[in-house]
Every structure is written in structure tokens, then in C-alpha cells.
Scaffold this motif. Structure first.
Motif, PDB file in Angstrom:
ATOM      1  N   SER A 179      -6.279 -26.455  32.352  1.00 48.57           N
ATOM      2  CA  SER A 179      -5.969 -27.285  31.177  1.00 48.57           C
ATOM      3  C   SER A 179      -5.291 -28.592  31.588  1.00 48.57           C
ATOM      4  O   SER A 179      -5.154 -29.498  30.777  1.00 48.57           O
ATOM      5  N   GLY A 181      -6.478 -30.297  34.212  1.00 53.33           N
ATOM      6  CA  GLY A 181      -7.497 -31.050  34.940  1.00 53.33           C
ATOM      7  C   GLY A 181      -7.651 -30.647  36.389  1.00 53.33           C
ATOM      8  O   GLY A 181      -8.278 -31.348  37.179  1.00 53.33           O
TER       9      GLY A 181
ATOM     10  N   SER B  49     -10.863 -28.422  24.328  1.00 52.65           N
ATOM     11  CA  SER B  49     -10.407 -28.650  25.715  1.00 52.65           C
ATOM     12  C   SER B  49     -11.229 -27.896  26.751  1.00 52.65           C
ATOM     13  O   SER B  49     -11.085 -28.135  27.948  1.00 52.65           O
ATOM     14  N   SER B  77     -11.300 -28.841  33.337  1.00 58.43           N
ATOM     15  CA  SER B  77     -10.769 -29.865  34.244  1.00 58.43           C
ATOM     16  C   SER B  77     -11.496 -31.203  34.050  1.00 58.43           C
ATOM     17  O   SER B  77     -10.899 -32.266  34.206  1.00 58.43           O
ATOM     18  N   VAL B  80     -10.105 -33.066  30.892  1.00 54.46           N
ATOM     19  CA  VAL B  80      -8.857 -33.794  31.167  1.00 54.46           C
ATOM     20  C   VAL B  80      -9.162 -35.134  31.824  1.00 54.46           C
ATOM     21  O   VAL B  80      -8.546 -36.148  31.490  1.00 54.46           O
ATOM     22  N   VAL B  85      -5.737 -34.096  26.899  1.00 52.09           N
ATOM     23  CA  VAL B  85      -4.894 -33.026  27.462  1.00 52.09           C
ATOM     24  C   VAL B  85      -4.520 -32.031  26.367  1.00 52.09           C
ATOM     25  O   VAL B  85      -4.189 -32.411  25.254  1.00 52.09           O
ATOM     26  N   ALA B 154       2.101 -33.281  29.814  1.00 51.47           N
ATOM     27  CA  ALA B 154       0.892 -33.880  29.227  1.00 51.47           C
ATOM     28  C   ALA B 154       0.957 -35.405  29.321  1.00 51.47           C
ATOM     29  O   ALA B 154      -0.033 -36.059  29.659  1.00 51.47           O
ATOM     30  N   PRO B 159      -2.879 -39.410  28.769  1.00 50.50           N
ATOM     31  CA  PRO B 159      -4.155 -39.192  28.083  1.00 50.50           C
ATOM     32  C   PRO B 159      -4.336 -40.107  26.881  1.00 50.50           C
ATOM     33  O   PRO B 159      -3.360 -40.627  26.348  1.00 50.50           O
TER      34      PRO B 159
END
Lengths: 293, 263
Positions: A179, A181, B49, B77, B80, B85, B154, B159
Motif C-alpha cells: 500500500s 508502493g 488502491s 505498488s 502508489v 496513497v 502518506a 501523493p
């Protein structure tokens, strides 16, 4: 003086176990896979060194780096072929795959390199180091130094560098890591590469100037108590655990085996492991479960 | 910025958790997603997500677009990397790492150390408490501190859009005020939010637009100020009658059944 000899040699053998156990720990941290085929990775690395140095006839100092690169590639391939599809599956499935991998690697090595006993190149001087009455094998002395450098280097990598912290995050929680990345697959592949390289380094230290047979894979199981004793997430703890296990094994072999009639030295690491697991199930330095209540 | 068009999500190929959810989040907006337990709010965020895949789920219908490009069923991934995020519920900090290591992991995609330090300083300026706790093992921080750490983590990724799941869950009222204060400041800085929240009073305080979910469907939507005045919403989420009196739980349950039927 005999006592000191047993202690020092035991500690150095313990450091060799710690190096092999480091491969266990790096793979376990990333993938939560307890790799039963770690000993087979050691002999695979050994055979690759033998092949590059004797069969291809390369200079030893060229053969070793090539072998390390080849074993890194082998670790990557193993992860891609056998384990990448199992991410998120039950621990039992993962463990069964590593048992299957153990059998597969034995068969593969037999098929490719044949069943004959092979000579292993002399990487470290055969003449031991004499300090007074102390006799220290050079391969274990240099190997102990390599183990400490690897432990310090990997601890720094996993705690201070961004790629290392990414792998530590994967070790903690796959879902949280993705989550943010972080590619869990890449981290696990990197762990298998590091694990395979450490195994080959262990093979070089352990087998220098000896014969290369399948019996060498037993060192994988000898390293198991060190990994469990230190705690499956701790790199630095392996050094202490390795020294304790190695010294206890050395002293047991020297003083208890003659009384009992043998074998106590062989089982001593496992006795220590069971003892510590009864008191601290996560090992000396393993991650304890942090629960907020 | 974010568009969900008739999204359906299924767990284990059998359980249909989302049944045609459509949501739009515009740039700079804070959109709140309200609903009771089991309504599908968290599944909506996981579908966006990509973390739904780690729970044997997938988006089986509709589309999810981020800046016009499809992101449904993409690896978490990769999502993101596109600037979205997900702050997951349950205060999932990396428990054995320090607060600062958690933050560095949040900004792991930054190549330049100077920029990473600038982002760290930005987070510490936004949440000075985290600076004091930078060496503390995250698992030993309080619930509120962990929630701040998650928001900080985050923010480290800088983001375009943060989707955040139940930030007030299990926190004391004062801590909720702190957490929403930070979210408000981030919103003022231009960050876009999709917020899942059961504390509707807190959500209405920050949101521009609201959606209400029930049984995997959107059953109500509208601007936050209008939704805050909506009788049904007031009745169900604030437990108040139109005369401003407290409503009994039995009547609220009746409302819930009615809503399910309508949905």
C-alpha cells in the motif's frame, strides 16, 4: 590452553553457522518462508565454484566473483519459478515448496554435475595460524571476519538504507508495504538473491581445500539452531547466537563426548535451541509481537 | 481526478461486495464516504488502491480512473506510483520500526536525500509530536500518535490523492480533533482526499461532498453542508430526530432496513 583452543575454534565454527543462518534469516524476513533447502543452496554454490574453477579452468579470483553472480541468478530463478506464485498463500504451502525445492535441487545437482566426489579449490591457506599453543584454521578465521562484516553490512543495509528499509517493511507486513508502493515480489526476489550469495560464501569458507559432496548440505541443518536461537528476524543477533552455539558444541565435543560415548556435540546446538525457545519463543532478538490492549 | 464508474468488486469469486459504485473526486476536494459497518466503504478504498487483491478480491465490473487512466486491478505498488496513497484502517504502522523509519519508508520513492529530508521536515512541521517521537518504536506509540504517523507516512509520498480509512476509529475526542486538524491543513495545502469515516460530525467538518453507502451501493450523495442537514442522515448517523431530540436505537435499525430495501 586446550580449553581456549576449543572455545576459539568453536566460536569460529559458530560464526560459519551464523553466515549460513544469515541466508535463512534474510529469506524468512522478506517472505516468511522457512527455507528448508538452505543446505542445498550451499552445495549448489559449492558446485558452481567447482565448475567455474576446475571445469572452466578460470583463475580462482575470477571464478569466485563469477560464482557469486551465478548463484545470485540461481536464487532469483528459484524465487521466480517456485515461490512468486505463493505470495499470500499459507505458511504450510510455502514450507512444503521448500521441502520440494530441497529434493529438486539435489536431483538437479546430480543431473548436471554428476554423483562423483569433487575437489574444492583451496581458497584460504591450509596452514593454520599458530599463536603460542593455539591452532586456528585460516579458513574459519577469515570466514569469521567475513561473517562479522556481512552481519554489520546487512544490519546497516536493512536499518539505514532506503532499499533495506523497503525490505524491512515487507518483512513486517506485505499488505502495508504494497500500500506504500513497495513491490513485495521484488523484495522477496532480492532476499533470495542475498540468501543464495550468502550460501555460496558459506560454501567457500566451509569447503576450502576439502571434498565437495552432498554431505556438505548438512551444514544447512547445523545452522538452523543458530537462526532460531537468534530470532528469525535478527541479523546482528546471529553473531552472538552463532558464537554461543559453536562454543557449546566445541566444549561438548571435547569434554562430554568422551564420557557419554559421542554425539552430544552434534545435538548440543539443538538442545540449546529447544532450551531458548521454551523460555523465549521468538529467540534472543526476534521480533516480539507488539499488541496494544 | 478520481472516478469510479459502476464498480463491482468480488471476494473469492463469490462474495459480491460492491454492486455498481460510482464516485467522483475532483482535485483539491475532500469527499467523505459514510456508511454503517459492512456497507462496503473499506472495500471501495481497497478496490481503488489495489490492496483488495491481497484479500483474494478483485474488481469484476466497471472502471476506476485516476486522471483519466484506468487503475482497477492494478498492482497496489503501481497505484502508489501514480500518486494515490491508501491509509488503511486499524493503524497499520510498521510496528518494529521507529517513527522516522516509517516515514522514510513512506518516502522511499524519493531518490534525492535532500528532497527526502525536506519532506521529513514538512511532516515534522505539520505534526511536531512526530519529531519528538522520531526514535520511538512505532508499535509502542499511542493510538493517536500512530494515526498521525500513518498520515505522515502518506504525506511523505507527496501523493495527489490520499484515501484514508476511519482515521478517528478508537481515538479520544481530543485526538480526533488533532487528526482532523492535520487533515484540514493538508487539504488547505491542496491535497485531495477520499475519506471513509463513521464519525459523521468529524467528516462533515472537513468534507466538501458526501456519499452514503449501504449494502455495497451508494444510496445518497450530495454536498456536505446539505447532507449534514439531511433528515435521514441526521437520524441515522447523528441519532437525532428532526426536532433535535435523540432517537432510539430501535427506530434507527428500522431506518436501516428501509434503506437496504430502497438500495
Amino acid at each position: 590452553m586446550d580449553f581456549l583452543n576449543y572455545v576459539i575454534n568453536g566460536a569460529l565454527i559458530g560464526l560459519l553457522y551464523a553466515l549460513i543462518a544469515m541466508g535463512f534469516v534474510v529469506i524468512y524476513r522478506a517472505s516468511k518462508v522457512f527455507n528448508f533447502a538452505q543446505g542445498e543452496l550451499v552445495i549448489l554454490g559449492g558446485f558452481i565454484v567447482w565448475y567455474t574453477s576446475f571445469e572452466l579452468g578460470l583463475n580462482l579470483w575470477l571464478a569466485i566473483p563469477i560464482s557469486l553472480i551465478a548463484s545470485a541468478f540461481a536464487g532469483y530463478l528459484i524465487e521466480r519459478i517456485f515461490l512468486t506464485k505463493l505470495i499470500g498463500e499459507s505458511v504450510f504451502s510455502m514450507v512444503m515448496v521448500t521441502v520440494g525445492l530441497l529434493i529438486f535441487l539435489r536431483g538437479f545437482i546430480l543431473l548436471v554435475f554428476g554423483p562423483a566426489v569433487r575437489p574444492f579449490p583451496i581458497v584460504f591457506p591450509l596452514r593454520p595460524l599458530f599463536i603460542g599453543d593455539l591452532l586456528i584454521p585460516m579458513n574459519l578465521l577469515i570466514g569469521g571476519g567475513i561473517t562479522i562484516v556481512c552481519a554489520v553490512g546487512l544490519s546497516w543495509f536493512f536499518n539505514k538504507t532506503r532499499p533495506g528499509l523497503r525490505m524491512t517493511a515487507v518483512a513486517e507486513d506485505h499488505v502495508v508495504a504494497s500500500s506504500m508502493g513497495i513491490s513485495v515480489k521484488h523484495s522477496i526476489a532480492a532476499a533470495w538473491i542475498i540468501g543464495a550469495v550468502l550460501s555460496t560464501m558459506g560454501a567457500i569458507i566451509f569447503l576450502s581445500g576439502k571434498s565437495l559432496t552432498f554431505l556438505a548440505s548438512d551444514i544447512g541443518f547445523a545452522a538452523l539452531p543458530v537462526a532460531l536461537f537468534a530470532g528469525l528476524e535478527s541479523i546482528g543477533g546471529l553473531i552472538l547466537a552463532g558464537v554461543i552455539v559453536g562454543v557449546a558444541q566445541g566444549l561438548a565435543t571435547a569434554y562430554l563426548d568422551p564420557i557419554i560415548g559421542g554425539s552430544i556435540g552434534t545435538v548440543m546446538p539443538f538442545i540449546i535451541m529447544l532450551g531458548i525457545l521454551l523460555v523465549r519463543p521468538t529467540g534472543l532478538f526476534g521480533w516480539r509481537t507488539i499488541e496494544r490492549v | 481526478m478520481l472516478q469510479l464508474n459502476n464498480v463491482e468488486a468480488t471476494y473469492s469469486d463469490v462474495i459480491l461486495a460492491l454492486k455498481g459504485v460510482s464516485i467522483t473526486v475532483d482535485e483539491g476536494q475532500c469527499v467523505a464516504l459514510l456508511g454503517a459497518n459492512g456497507a462496503g466503504k473499506s472495500t471501495t478504498l481497497k478496490s481503488i488502491s489495489g490492496t483488495i487483491q491481497s484479500e483474494d478480491g478483485e474488481v469484476t465490473g466497471g472502471s476506476i480512473l485516476l486522471d483519466g487512466k484506468p487503475i482497477h486491478n492494478m498492482e497496489a505498488s503501481d497505484v502508489v506510483r501514480r500518486g494515490l496513497v491508501h491509509v488503511m484502517e486499524g493503524r497499520r504502522v510498521l510496528r518494529h520500526m521507529t517513527a522516522e523509519q516509517n516515514l522514510i519508508v513512506g518516502g522511499h520513492m524519493v531518490r534525492n536525500s535532500t528532497e527526502l529530508n525536506q519532506r521529513l521536515e514538512h511532516v515534522y512541521k505539520l505534526m511536531p509530536r512526530l519529531k519528538e517521537l522520531r526514535s520511538r518504536t512505532a508499535g509502542f506509540m499511542s493510538g493517536g500518535e500512530q494515526q498521525l504517523l500513518l498520515i505522515g507516512r502518506a504525506v511523505m509520498a507527496q501523493p495527489k490523492l490520499i484515501i484514508i480509512d476511519e482515521p478517528s476509529l478508537g481515538l479520544a475526542p481530543l485526538m480526533i480533533k488533532d487528526v482532523f486538524g492535520v487533515l484540514k491543513r493538508l487539504k488547505d495545502e491542496g491535497t485531495t482526499f477520499l475519506l471513509v469515516e463513521q464519525n459523521s460530525a468529524a467528516a462533515f467538518g472537513i468534507a466538501d461532498y458526501c456519499y452514503v453507502m449501504e449494502n455495497g451501493r451508494i444510496v445518497l450523495d450530495g454536498p456536505a453542508d446539505k447532507m449534514a442537514e439531511n433528515e435521514d442522515v441526521k437520524e441515522f448517523y447523528l441519532g437525532m430526530t428532526s426536532e433535535g431530540e435523540r432517537k432510539s436505537y430501535r427506530d434507527i435499525k428500522h431506518y436501516r432496513r428501509r434503506k437496504r430495501w430502497l438500495g
